[in-house]
Design a protein around this motif. Structure first.
Motif, PDB file in Angstrom:
ATOM      1  N   VAL A 101       0.840  -1.207   0.000  1.00  0.00           N
ATOM      2  CA  VAL A 101       0.000   0.000   0.000  1.00  0.00           C
ATOM      3  C   VAL A 101       0.873   1.254   0.000  1.00  0.00           C
ATOM      4  O   VAL A 101       0.726   2.154  -0.821  1.00  0.00           O
ATOM      5  CB  VAL A 101      -0.956   0.013   1.223  1.00  0.00           C
ATOM      6  N   TRP A 102       1.834   1.315   0.956  1.00  0.00           N
ATOM      7  CA  TRP A 102       2.646   2.532   1.106  1.00  0.00           C
ATOM      8  C   TRP A 102       3.896   2.524   0.223  1.00  0.00           C
ATOM      9  O   TRP A 102       4.530   3.546   0.028  1.00  0.00           O
ATOM     10  CB  TRP A 102       3.070   2.705   2.567  1.00  0.00           C
ATOM     11  N   ARG A 103       4.280   1.322  -0.267  1.00  0.00           N
ATOM     12  CA  ARG A 103       5.459   1.176  -1.142  1.00  0.00           C
ATOM     13  C   ARG A 103       6.717   1.782  -0.520  1.00  0.00           C
ATOM     14  O   ARG A 103       7.469   2.500  -1.174  1.00  0.00           O
ATOM     15  CB  ARG A 103       5.187   1.814  -2.511  1.00  0.00           C
ATOM     16  N   ASP A 104       6.930   1.480   0.743  1.00  0.00           N
ATOM     17  CA  ASP A 104       8.092   2.022   1.452  1.00  0.00           C
ATOM     18  C   ASP A 104       9.097   0.896   1.662  1.00  0.00           C
ATOM     19  O   ASP A 104       8.772  -0.148   2.212  1.00  0.00           O
ATOM     20  CB  ASP A 104       7.639   2.594   2.797  1.00  0.00           C
ATOM     21  N   SER A 105      10.320   1.114   1.226  1.00  0.00           N
ATOM     22  CA  SER A 105      11.354   0.072   1.333  1.00  0.00           C
ATOM     23  C   SER A 105      12.303   0.319   2.512  1.00  0.00           C
ATOM     24  O   SER A 105      13.395  -0.252   2.555  1.00  0.00           O
ATOM     25  CB  SER A 105      12.155   0.013   0.029  1.00  0.00           C
ATOM     26  N   SER A 106      11.901   1.163   3.458  1.00  0.00           N
ATOM     27  CA  SER A 106      12.768   1.451   4.611  1.00  0.00           C
ATOM     28  C   SER A 106      13.093   0.173   5.379  1.00  0.00           C
ATOM     29  O   SER A 106      12.229  -0.669   5.611  1.00  0.00           O
ATOM     30  CB  SER A 106      12.082   2.446   5.558  1.00  0.00           C
ATOM     31  N   SER A 107      14.366   0.049   5.774  1.00  0.00           N
ATOM     32  CA  SER A 107      14.813  -1.122   6.533  1.00  0.00           C
ATOM     33  C   SER A 107      14.701  -0.838   8.031  1.00  0.00           C
ATOM     34  O   SER A 107      14.436   0.296   8.453  1.00  0.00           O
ATOM     35  CB  SER A 107      16.262  -1.435   6.185  1.00  0.00           C
ATOM     36  N   PHE A 108      14.914  -1.883   8.828  1.00  0.00           N
ATOM     37  CA  PHE A 108      14.946  -1.747  10.287  1.00  0.00           C
ATOM     38  C   PHE A 108      15.903  -0.626  10.679  1.00  0.00           C
ATOM     39  O   PHE A 108      15.568   0.248  11.490  1.00  0.00           O
ATOM     40  CB  PHE A 108      15.395  -3.095  10.890  1.00  0.00           C
ATOM     41  N   MET A 109      17.092  -0.616  10.075  1.00  0.00           N
ATOM     42  CA  MET A 109      18.126   0.355  10.461  1.00  0.00           C
ATOM     43  C   MET A 109      17.802   1.773   9.994  1.00  0.00           C
ATOM     44  O   MET A 109      18.350   2.733  10.512  1.00  0.00           O
ATOM     45  CB  MET A 109      19.483  -0.083   9.926  1.00  0.00           C
ATOM     46  N   ASP A 110      16.901   1.893   9.005  1.00  0.00           N
ATOM     47  CA  ASP A 110      16.452   3.226   8.581  1.00  0.00           C
ATOM     48  C   ASP A 110      15.501   3.844   9.605  1.00  0.00           C
ATOM     49  O   ASP A 110      15.360   5.069   9.671  1.00  0.00           O
ATOM     50  CB  ASP A 110      15.721   3.150   7.235  1.00  0.00           C
ATOM     51  N   ILE A 111      14.830   2.984  10.367  1.00  0.00           N
ATOM     52  CA  ILE A 111      13.775   3.454  11.274  1.00  0.00           C
ATOM     53  C   ILE A 111      14.222   3.435  12.734  1.00  0.00           C
ATOM     54  O   ILE A 111      14.021   4.410  13.469  1.00  0.00           O
ATOM     55  CB  ILE A 111      12.511   2.574  11.124  1.00  0.00           C
ATOM     56  N   PHE A 112      14.827   2.328  13.149  1.00  0.00           N
ATOM     57  CA  PHE A 112      15.160   2.140  14.559  1.00  0.00           C
ATOM     58  C   PHE A 112      16.667   2.206  14.806  1.00  0.00           C
ATOM     59  O   PHE A 112      17.467   1.827  13.949  1.00  0.00           O
ATOM     60  CB  PHE A 112      14.629   0.783  15.059  1.00  0.00           C
ATOM     61  N   ASP A 113      17.028   2.670  15.980  1.00  0.00           N
ATOM     62  CA  ASP A 113      18.430   2.748  16.406  1.00  0.00           C
ATOM     63  C   ASP A 113      18.906   1.331  16.721  1.00  0.00           C
ATOM     64  O   ASP A 113      18.636   0.786  17.793  1.00  0.00           O
ATOM     65  CB  ASP A 113      18.523   3.654  17.647  1.00  0.00           C
ATOM     66  N   VAL A 114      19.595   0.717  15.764  1.00  0.00           N
ATOM     67  CA  VAL A 114      19.926  -0.709  15.862  1.00  0.00           C
ATOM     68  C   VAL A 114      20.930  -0.986  16.985  1.00  0.00           C
ATOM     69  O   VAL A 114      20.851  -2.015  17.667  1.00  0.00           O
ATOM     70  CB  VAL A 114      20.424  -1.248  14.496  1.00  0.00           C
ATOM     71  N   ASP A 115      21.881  -0.085  17.205  1.00  0.00           N
ATOM     72  CA  ASP A 115      22.865  -0.305  18.282  1.00  0.00           C
ATOM     73  C   ASP A 115      22.197  -0.239  19.653  1.00  0.00           C
ATOM     74  O   ASP A 115      22.518  -1.032  20.552  1.00  0.00           O
ATOM     75  CB  ASP A 115      24.000   0.722  18.188  1.00  0.00           C
ATOM     76  N   HIS A 116      21.269   0.686  19.812  1.00  0.00           N
ATOM     77  CA  HIS A 116      20.513   0.768  21.068  1.00  0.00           C
ATOM     78  C   HIS A 116      19.709  -0.516  21.274  1.00  0.00           C
ATOM     79  O   HIS A 116      19.674  -1.079  22.371  1.00  0.00           O
ATOM     80  CB  HIS A 116      19.575   1.985  21.033  1.00  0.00           C
ATOM     81  N   PHE A 117      19.067  -0.984  20.222  1.00  0.00           N
ATOM     82  CA  PHE A 117      18.252  -2.204  20.255  1.00  0.00           C
ATOM     83  C   PHE A 117      19.085  -3.396  20.743  1.00  0.00           C
ATOM     84  O   PHE A 117      18.693  -4.125  21.659  1.00  0.00           O
ATOM     85  CB  PHE A 117      17.705  -2.455  18.847  1.00  0.00           C
ATOM     86  N   ILE A 118      20.258  -3.567  20.132  1.00  0.00           N
ATOM     87  CA  ILE A 118      21.127  -4.698  20.495  1.00  0.00           C
ATOM     88  C   ILE A 118      21.635  -4.548  21.928  1.00  0.00           C
ATOM     89  O   ILE A 118      21.660  -5.516  22.704  1.00  0.00           O
ATOM     90  CB  ILE A 118      22.300  -4.816  19.497  1.00  0.00           C
ATOM     91  N   ASN A 119      22.003  -3.337  22.295  1.00  0.00           N
ATOM     92  CA  ASN A 119      22.584  -3.095  23.620  1.00  0.00           C
ATOM     93  C   ASN A 119      21.577  -3.342  24.747  1.00  0.00           C
ATOM     94  O   ASN A 119      21.902  -3.962  25.764  1.00  0.00           O
ATOM     95  CB  ASN A 119      23.119  -1.661  23.698  1.00  0.00           C
ATOM     96  N   VAL A 120      20.342  -2.874  24.571  1.00  0.00           N
ATOM     97  CA  VAL A 120      19.320  -3.043  25.616  1.00  0.00           C
ATOM     98  C   VAL A 120      19.024  -4.530  25.850  1.00  0.00           C
ATOM     99  O   VAL A 120      18.751  -4.950  26.974  1.00  0.00           O
ATOM    100  CB  VAL A 120      18.022  -2.283  25.232  1.00  0.00           C
ATOM    101  N   LEU A 121      19.105  -5.329  24.783  1.00  0.00           N
ATOM    102  CA  LEU A 121      18.726  -6.749  24.881  1.00  0.00           C
ATOM    103  C   LEU A 121      19.922  -7.689  24.994  1.00  0.00           C
ATOM    104  O   LEU A 121      19.757  -8.905  24.957  1.00  0.00           O
ATOM    105  CB  LEU A 121      17.882  -7.125  23.660  1.00  0.00           C
ATOM    106  N   LYS A 122      21.128  -7.124  25.162  1.00  0.00           N
ATOM    107  CA  LYS A 122      22.353  -7.946  25.087  1.00  0.00           C
ATOM    108  C   LYS A 122      22.420  -9.034  26.159  1.00  0.00           C
ATOM    109  O   LYS A 122      23.075 -10.064  25.962  1.00  0.00           O
ATOM    110  CB  LYS A 122      23.602  -7.062  25.148  1.00  0.00           C
ATOM    111  N   ASP A 123      21.758  -8.833  27.293  1.00  0.00           N
ATOM    112  CA  ASP A 123      21.779  -9.855  28.346  1.00  0.00           C
ATOM    113  C   ASP A 123      20.643 -10.856  28.204  1.00  0.00           C
ATOM    114  O   ASP A 123      20.588 -11.845  28.942  1.00  0.00           O
ATOM    115  CB  ASP A 123      21.693  -9.187  29.731  1.00  0.00           C
ATOM    116  N   ASP A 124      19.715 -10.591  27.279  1.00  0.00           N
ATOM    117  CA  ASP A 124      18.553 -11.467  27.101  1.00  0.00           C
ATOM    118  C   ASP A 124      18.713 -12.421  25.930  1.00  0.00           C
ATOM    119  O   ASP A 124      18.448 -13.609  26.047  1.00  0.00           O
ATOM    120  CB  ASP A 124      17.291 -10.622  26.887  1.00  0.00           C
ATOM    121  N   ILE A 125      19.091 -11.864  24.762  1.00  0.00           N
ATOM    122  CA  ILE A 125      19.303 -12.721  23.592  1.00  0.00           C
ATOM    123  C   ILE A 125      20.473 -12.175  22.783  1.00  0.00           C
ATOM    124  O   ILE A 125      20.849 -11.011  22.896  1.00  0.00           O
ATOM    125  CB  ILE A 125      18.056 -12.821  22.677  1.00  0.00           C
TER     126      ILE A 125
END
Length: 474
Positions: free
Chosen positions: A100-124
């Motif tokens: 519908v929106w034809r948006d090819s944005s990736s995870f890294m285009d939208i979310f702070d991937v380093d923050h994501f990995i760091n917050v969850l580093k002790d979980d998975i």
């Protein structure tokens, strides 16, 4: 656009006339803008036990996520939970191009991937990309043939045991499993509390937008709170000023209105929106092309649909709701929405009621918006960010954005007005109702729809109803 609808006439002219002339007392305004009192529950996304990363990962989990920003957001949370259940390493999820929106944005285009990995580093364990041994495992690889490493049979709301029985053996055999489709593929019930809390942690702590989204959002918020235009990232003349707003109860405050009124939704509802014969024909044709005529509501009359609360509120109707609740013409309103079906003519009556209505275009220059232009996910991310920082959030109709923000704002104990669709549908059908009766019914009908915590029931989404799973006793 002009060929498929006539300029819609006001469907509620008597109410609109009274609403334009309304007076709101200082006490009413004070009550409106008062934040929610603390409730019995508070945010509680951390596990009751210390996070435990397994000594050895069983292999890799890939997921391919459909939908818009908020559906993808929920899928990301579920993907983390599934990786935890399987003691597997999660590959940063692949976001499909939305048809519908034809948006090819990736995870890294939208979310702070380093923050994501760091917050969850002790979980998975999370990786940005697969090691070279598995570089063959791509979206294109799975699109061309049936592959042993692709799991495409995950039922909607599958249990933890389903993943252990059906996906774990694939990971053990091949070192990798790619799950597609993956939208809504993990149950909300009968999961260990630590898995539920992990989903909460992802949603409310790990998923943070990239810096340029936050910076633009902060500039918009600053300009909404300080209409002089002196305190944004860039001085701007885009704001409309109201000379007497400084001493009002709502000074420095703003409401976000998520106006979900695009052509897709208008067509899917089978309701009449006042655009005359041309609009009815255009929407009927659109339904036939997009859904081959399969619109569930189409066997009901417009009156039946409205009285059941199954019609999206028009911009005029949401304006009348806000006016009846007590918001006056000095209220600064931020419009969070994609294209409104019918354009400016459709929202003209809303603008009459709230002349200080703003959006991304009115608040920021084209240079400031350059990085998000034409990218539906990034545009939605800015709206989400501004919505989370508003004093009050109102969504015109339920949907993924509504559900995500209602849940997130419940978690943060922020005021959120949920329109009573059936009440409003019945009130709007009464063409002889007076403004005072309409206002009284609206106020009484929305006293307990302003952000009060509602406990999740079986099968309901943890992302819309974060209590009790993501919250604990205050």
């Amino acid at each position: 656009m002009l060929s498929e609808w006539n300029v819609p006439k006001s469907r509620h002219q008597r109410l609109l006339k009274s609403a334009v002339q309304r007076q709101t007392s200082e006490r009413e305004l004070s009550d409106l803008w008062t934040p929610l009192a603390n409730q019995s529950l508070k945010p509680c996304a951390e596990s009751s036990t210390a996070p435990s990363l397994p000594e050895k990962s069983e292999g890799f989990i890939q997921v391919f996520l459909d939908g818009g920003l908020n559906q993808q957001r929920m899928g990301i949370c579920d993907a983390v939970a599934v990786a935890k259940i399987l003691n597997a390493t999660l590959v940063i999820p692949h976001l499909e191009v939305n048809p519908v929106w034809r948006d090819s944005s990736s995870f890294m285009d939208i979310f702070d991937v380093d923050h994501f990995i760091n917050v969850l580093k002790d979980d998975i364990s999370i990786v940005k990309e697969l090691p070279s041994d598995f570089s063959w495992s791509t979206r294109e690889y799975y699109a061309t043939a049936i592959r042993a490493t692709r799991v495409k049979t995950a039922p909607v709301h599958a249990s933890a045991n389903w993943y252990l029985e059906n996906v774990f053996p694939v990971v053990q055999s091949y070192g990798i499993a790619a799950i597609a489709p993956f939208s809504h593929r993990l149950t909300f019930d009968n999961l260990p509390m630590d898995i539920q809390r992990l989903r909460c942690k992802v949603n409310f702590q790990a998923l943070v937008f990239v810096p340029h989204i936050r910076a633009l959002g902060d500039a918009l918020i600053s300009r909404l709170r300080n209409p002089s235009g002196k305190s944004g990232a860039v001085a701007t003349n885009y704001l409309q000023e109201m000379p007497d707003v400084k001493d009002k109860q709502g000074a420095g405050k703003f409401v976000v209105l998520h106006l979900r009124f695009d052509k897709d939704m208008a067509a899917h509802s089978a309701c009449d929106f006042g655009g005359g014969k041309a609009e009815k024909l255009a929407l009927a044709k659109y339904r036939q092309v997009i859904w081959q005529g399969r619109v569930l509501n189409s066997q009901f009359t417009d009156e039946e649909l409205r009285s059941q609360g199954r019609c999206p509120l028009t911009p005029e109707e949401i304006g009348l709701l806000l006016a009846a609740l007590g918001f006056d013409n000095s209220t600064r309103l931020y419009l969070a929405s994609h294209k409104v079906y019918g354009g400016e003519a459709r929202i003209s009556n809303l603008r009459r009621l709230f002349p200080l209505m703003e959006d991304k275009k009115s608040l920021a220059s084209s240079e400031e918006r350059a990085q998000i232009k034409g990218k539906a996910s990034l545009l939605a991310a800015v709206d989400y960010y501004v919505s989370m920082h508003s004093n009050i959030f109102v969504s015109a109709s339920p949907g993924n954005m509504h559900n995500a923000l209602v849940g997130h704002r419940t978690y943060e104990n922020l005021k959120t007005i949920r329109p009573s669709m059936s009440l409003l549908g019945q009130l709007f059908l009464n063409k002889s109702i007076s403004w005072s009766d309409f206002q009284q019914s609206v106020v009484e009908g929305h006293q307990n729809r302003q952000g009060q915590i509602r406990l999740r029931k079986p099968k309901q989404s943890i992302y819309t109803y974060p209590a009790p799973d993501c919250m604990c006793q205050a």
